[in-house]
Design a protein around this motif. Structure first.
Motif, PDB file in Angstrom:
ATOM      1  N   MET A   1       3.091  -2.248  16.803  1.00 48.46           N
ATOM      2  CA  MET A   1       3.333  -0.952  16.197  1.00 48.46           C
ATOM      3  C   MET A   1       2.750  -0.939  14.787  1.00 48.46           C
ATOM      4  O   MET A   1       2.853  -1.909  14.047  1.00 48.46           O
ATOM      5  CB  MET A   1       4.827  -0.673  16.116  1.00 48.46           C
ATOM      6  CG  MET A   1       5.509  -0.563  17.466  1.00 48.46           C
ATOM      7  SD  MET A   1       7.223  -0.076  17.279  1.00 48.46           S
ATOM      8  CE  MET A   1       7.046   1.676  17.417  1.00 48.46           C
ATOM      9  N   GLY A   2       2.203   0.196  14.418  1.00 47.14           N
ATOM     10  CA  GLY A   2       1.646   0.340  13.085  1.00 47.14           C
ATOM     11  C   GLY A   2       2.658   0.883  12.099  1.00 47.14           C
ATOM     12  O   GLY A   2       3.769   1.274  12.467  1.00 47.14           O
ATOM     13  N   TRP A   3       2.262   0.884  10.866  1.00 44.85           N
ATOM     14  CA  TRP A   3       3.127   1.422   9.820  1.00 44.85           C
ATOM     15  C   TRP A   3       2.982   2.933   9.763  1.00 44.85           C
ATOM     16  O   TRP A   3       1.936   3.485  10.085  1.00 44.85           O
ATOM     17  CB  TRP A   3       2.733   0.854   8.473  1.00 44.85           C
ATOM     18  CG  TRP A   3       3.135  -0.582   8.275  1.00 44.85           C
ATOM     19  CD1 TRP A   3       3.527  -1.482   9.219  1.00 44.85           C
ATOM     20  CD2 TRP A   3       3.176  -1.259   7.031  1.00 44.85           C
ATOM     21  NE1 TRP A   3       3.803  -2.674   8.636  1.00 44.85           N
ATOM     22  CE2 TRP A   3       3.604  -2.573   7.290  1.00 44.85           C
ATOM     23  CE3 TRP A   3       2.900  -0.897   5.732  1.00 44.85           C
ATOM     24  CZ2 TRP A   3       3.764  -3.509   6.291  1.00 44.85           C
ATOM     25  CZ3 TRP A   3       3.054  -1.833   4.740  1.00 44.85           C
ATOM     26  CH2 TRP A   3       3.486  -3.128   5.019  1.00 44.85           C
ATOM     27  N   THR A   4       4.041   3.592   9.305  1.00 45.63           N
ATOM     28  CA  THR A   4       3.968   5.034   9.123  1.00 45.63           C
ATOM     29  C   THR A   4       3.184   5.323   7.847  1.00 45.63           C
ATOM     30  O   THR A   4       2.950   4.432   7.014  1.00 45.63           O
ATOM     31  CB  THR A   4       5.379   5.647   9.001  1.00 45.63           C
ATOM     32  OG1 THR A   4       5.985   5.154   7.796  1.00 45.63           O
ATOM     33  CG2 THR A   4       6.241   5.319  10.209  1.00 45.63           C
ATOM     34  N   GLN A   5       2.811   6.579   7.690  1.00 47.90           N
ATOM     35  CA  GLN A   5       2.092   6.975   6.480  1.00 47.90           C
ATOM     36  C   GLN A   5       2.944   6.725   5.238  1.00 47.90           C
ATOM     37  O   GLN A   5       2.440   6.240   4.220  1.00 47.90           O
ATOM     38  CB  GLN A   5       1.705   8.454   6.548  1.00 47.90           C
ATOM     39  CG  GLN A   5       0.932   8.912   5.328  1.00 47.90           C
ATOM     40  CD  GLN A   5       0.625  10.398   5.365  1.00 47.90           C
ATOM     41  OE1 GLN A   5       1.369  11.182   5.949  1.00 47.90           O
ATOM     42  NE2 GLN A   5      -0.471  10.777   4.741  1.00 47.90           N
ATOM     43  N   ALA A   6       4.234   7.009   5.321  1.00 53.34           N
ATOM     44  CA  ALA A   6       5.128   6.795   4.175  1.00 53.34           C
ATOM     45  C   ALA A   6       5.197   5.319   3.807  1.00 53.34           C
ATOM     46  O   ALA A   6       5.186   4.961   2.619  1.00 53.34           O
ATOM     47  CB  ALA A   6       6.527   7.334   4.492  1.00 53.34           C
ATOM     48  N   GLU A   7       5.260   4.443   4.814  1.00 52.65           N
ATOM     49  CA  GLU A   7       5.292   2.994   4.541  1.00 52.65           C
ATOM     50  C   GLU A   7       3.992   2.529   3.907  1.00 52.65           C
ATOM     51  O   GLU A   7       4.006   1.718   2.979  1.00 52.65           O
ATOM     52  CB  GLU A   7       5.571   2.225   5.834  1.00 52.65           C
ATOM     53  CG  GLU A   7       6.978   2.418   6.359  1.00 52.65           C
ATOM     54  CD  GLU A   7       7.177   1.871   7.766  1.00 52.65           C
ATOM     55  OE1 GLU A   7       8.317   1.488   8.075  1.00 52.65           O
ATOM     56  OE2 GLU A   7       6.201   1.838   8.550  1.00 52.65           O
ATOM     57  N   ASN A   8       2.881   3.045   4.395  1.00 49.29           N
ATOM     58  CA  ASN A   8       1.582   2.705   3.797  1.00 49.29           C
ATOM     59  C   ASN A   8       1.509   3.190   2.350  1.00 49.29           C
ATOM     60  O   ASN A   8       0.996   2.495   1.478  1.00 49.29           O
ATOM     61  CB  ASN A   8       0.431   3.304   4.606  1.00 49.29           C
ATOM     62  CG  ASN A   8       0.134   2.491   5.851  1.00 49.29           C
ATOM     63  OD1 ASN A   8       0.225   1.274   5.846  1.00 49.29           O
ATOM     64  ND2 ASN A   8      -0.207   3.189   6.911  1.00 49.29           N
ATOM     65  N   ASP A   9       2.010   4.397   2.100  1.00 53.40           N
ATOM     66  CA  ASP A   9       2.010   4.939   0.737  1.00 53.40           C
ATOM     67  C   ASP A   9       2.810   4.041  -0.205  1.00 53.40           C
ATOM     68  O   ASP A   9       2.363   3.717  -1.302  1.00 53.40           O
ATOM     69  CB  ASP A   9       2.600   6.353   0.711  1.00 53.40           C
ATOM     70  CG  ASP A   9       1.740   7.384   1.417  1.00 53.40           C
ATOM     71  OD1 ASP A   9       0.565   7.071   1.734  1.00 53.40           O
ATOM     72  OD2 ASP A   9       2.248   8.492   1.673  1.00 53.40           O
ATOM     73  N   VAL A  10       3.991   3.635   0.241  1.00 55.34           N
ATOM     74  CA  VAL A  10       4.841   2.771  -0.588  1.00 55.34           C
ATOM     75  C   VAL A  10       4.129   1.445  -0.867  1.00 55.34           C
ATOM     76  O   VAL A  10       4.112   0.960  -2.004  1.00 55.34           O
ATOM     77  CB  VAL A  10       6.214   2.538   0.082  1.00 55.34           C
ATOM     78  CG1 VAL A  10       6.987   1.437  -0.629  1.00 55.34           C
ATOM     79  CG2 VAL A  10       7.009   3.834   0.104  1.00 55.34           C
ATOM     80  N   ALA A  11       3.531   0.852   0.165  1.00 53.77           N
ATOM     81  CA  ALA A  11       2.829  -0.422  -0.017  1.00 53.77           C
ATOM     82  C   ALA A  11       1.673  -0.264  -1.003  1.00 53.77           C
ATOM     83  O   ALA A  11       1.493  -1.100  -1.907  1.00 53.77           O
ATOM     84  CB  ALA A  11       2.319  -0.935   1.332  1.00 53.77           C
ATOM     85  N   ASP A  12       0.889   0.809  -0.854  1.00 56.38           N
ATOM     86  CA  ASP A  12      -0.240   1.036  -1.759  1.00 56.38           C
ATOM     87  C   ASP A  12       0.220   1.213  -3.202  1.00 56.38           C
ATOM     88  O   ASP A  12      -0.358   0.635  -4.129  1.00 56.38           O
ATOM     89  CB  ASP A  12      -1.041   2.270  -1.324  1.00 56.38           C
ATOM     90  CG  ASP A  12      -1.785   2.066  -0.015  1.00 56.38           C
ATOM     91  OD1 ASP A  12      -1.950   0.891   0.409  1.00 56.38           O
ATOM     92  OD2 ASP A  12      -2.185   3.074   0.594  1.00 56.38           O
ATOM     93  N   VAL A  13       1.272   2.013  -3.403  1.00 56.29           N
ATOM     94  CA  VAL A  13       1.775   2.260  -4.753  1.00 56.29           C
ATOM     95  C   VAL A  13       2.338   0.976  -5.342  1.00 56.29           C
ATOM     96  O   VAL A  13       2.079   0.645  -6.509  1.00 56.29           O
ATOM     97  CB  VAL A  13       2.841   3.389  -4.750  1.00 56.29           C
ATOM     98  CG1 VAL A  13       3.550   3.478  -6.086  1.00 56.29           C
ATOM     99  CG2 VAL A  13       2.192   4.719  -4.390  1.00 56.29           C
ATOM    100  N   MET A  14       3.065   0.200  -4.545  1.00 57.18           N
ATOM    101  CA  MET A  14       3.649  -1.059  -5.024  1.00 57.18           C
ATOM    102  C   MET A  14       2.556  -2.034  -5.450  1.00 57.18           C
ATOM    103  O   MET A  14       2.629  -2.618  -6.535  1.00 57.18           O
ATOM    104  CB  MET A  14       4.516  -1.670  -3.915  1.00 57.18           C
ATOM    105  CG  MET A  14       5.212  -2.928  -4.306  1.00 57.18           C
ATOM    106  SD  MET A  14       6.591  -2.517  -5.366  1.00 57.18           S
ATOM    107  CE  MET A  14       7.294  -4.122  -5.600  1.00 57.18           C
ATOM    108  N   ILE A  15       1.559  -2.194  -4.635  1.00 60.92           N
ATOM    109  CA  ILE A  15       0.457  -3.114  -4.955  1.00 60.92           C
ATOM    110  C   ILE A  15      -0.258  -2.646  -6.217  1.00 60.92           C
ATOM    111  O   ILE A  15      -0.558  -3.445  -7.115  1.00 60.92           O
ATOM    112  CB  ILE A  15      -0.524  -3.227  -3.761  1.00 60.92           C
ATOM    113  CG1 ILE A  15       0.155  -3.962  -2.598  1.00 60.92           C
ATOM    114  CG2 ILE A  15      -1.815  -3.919  -4.172  1.00 60.92           C
ATOM    115  CD1 ILE A  15      -0.573  -3.848  -1.277  1.00 60.92           C
TER     116      ILE A  15
END
Length: 176
Positions: A1-15
């Motif tokens: 399963m892939g990540w949702t758009q919201a999860e990707n957004d959080v990961a990008d902002v955190m990094i």
């Protein structure tokens, strides 16, 4: 399963924020850095990052006006890793402490009022909450001894008076 758009957004902002540790950044800076438009989607991701940072022991400061004269009127935040605070992060922490005390006093005032209201729909619950607020205020009774940076002197006398009144009420023998 892939990540949702919201999860990707959080990961990008955190990094991105961790790689810009200690720098003042605005929502526009974050939006440009991660490629998300400055809007509700970005603001939700930043809110989640704030919680994740706290869980890691790091801190994403509240948005405040920039200290840089060239960026006057720009609201910025900083991602601070554990153990890397400075006078600006201390200022933010003190501001948060003052805001929390004000909120606690407001909670005490509101819950006490409603607990005494005969028409209230949840008198017992609100009475319990009012007692919890009393206990919290009592716990920070010595906050004026910490120093003028934490509690502004004009607010200290009011807080001290509230705490003294509370202690007097708690130590009074029950009227029978």
């Amino acid at each position: 399963m892939g990540w949702t758009q919201a999860e990707n957004d959080v990961a990008d902002v955190m990094i991105w924020l961790r790689s810009n540790h200690g720098r003042e950044v605005s929502y526009a800076d974050i939006a440009t850095g991660v490629g998300i438009n400055d809007g509700p989607r970005l603001r939700r991701a930043v809110g989640v990052v704030r919680v994740i940072a706290a869980n890691r022991g790091d801190r994403l400061e509240r948005f405040m006006p920039s200290a840089d004269p060239a960026r006057r009127r720009v609201w910025v935040t900083r991602y601070m890793r554990r153990g890397h605070g400075d006078e600006f992060s201390a200022r933010d922490a003190m501001s948060a402490a003052r805001a929390a005390m004000t909120s606690m006093k407001d909670m005490h005032r509101a819950t006490t009022f409603e607990a005494d209201n005969a028409r209230s729909i949840a008198r017992k619950d609100l009475e319990t909450m009012a007692k919890a607020a009393d206990e919290c205020i009592t716990k920070v009774a010595g906050i004026d001894k910490v120093g003028p940076q934490v509690v502004r002197q004009e607010n200290t006398s009011l807080l001290s008076q509230m705490i003294a009144d509370l202690e007097a009420r708690l130590t009074e023998p029950a009227a029978g």
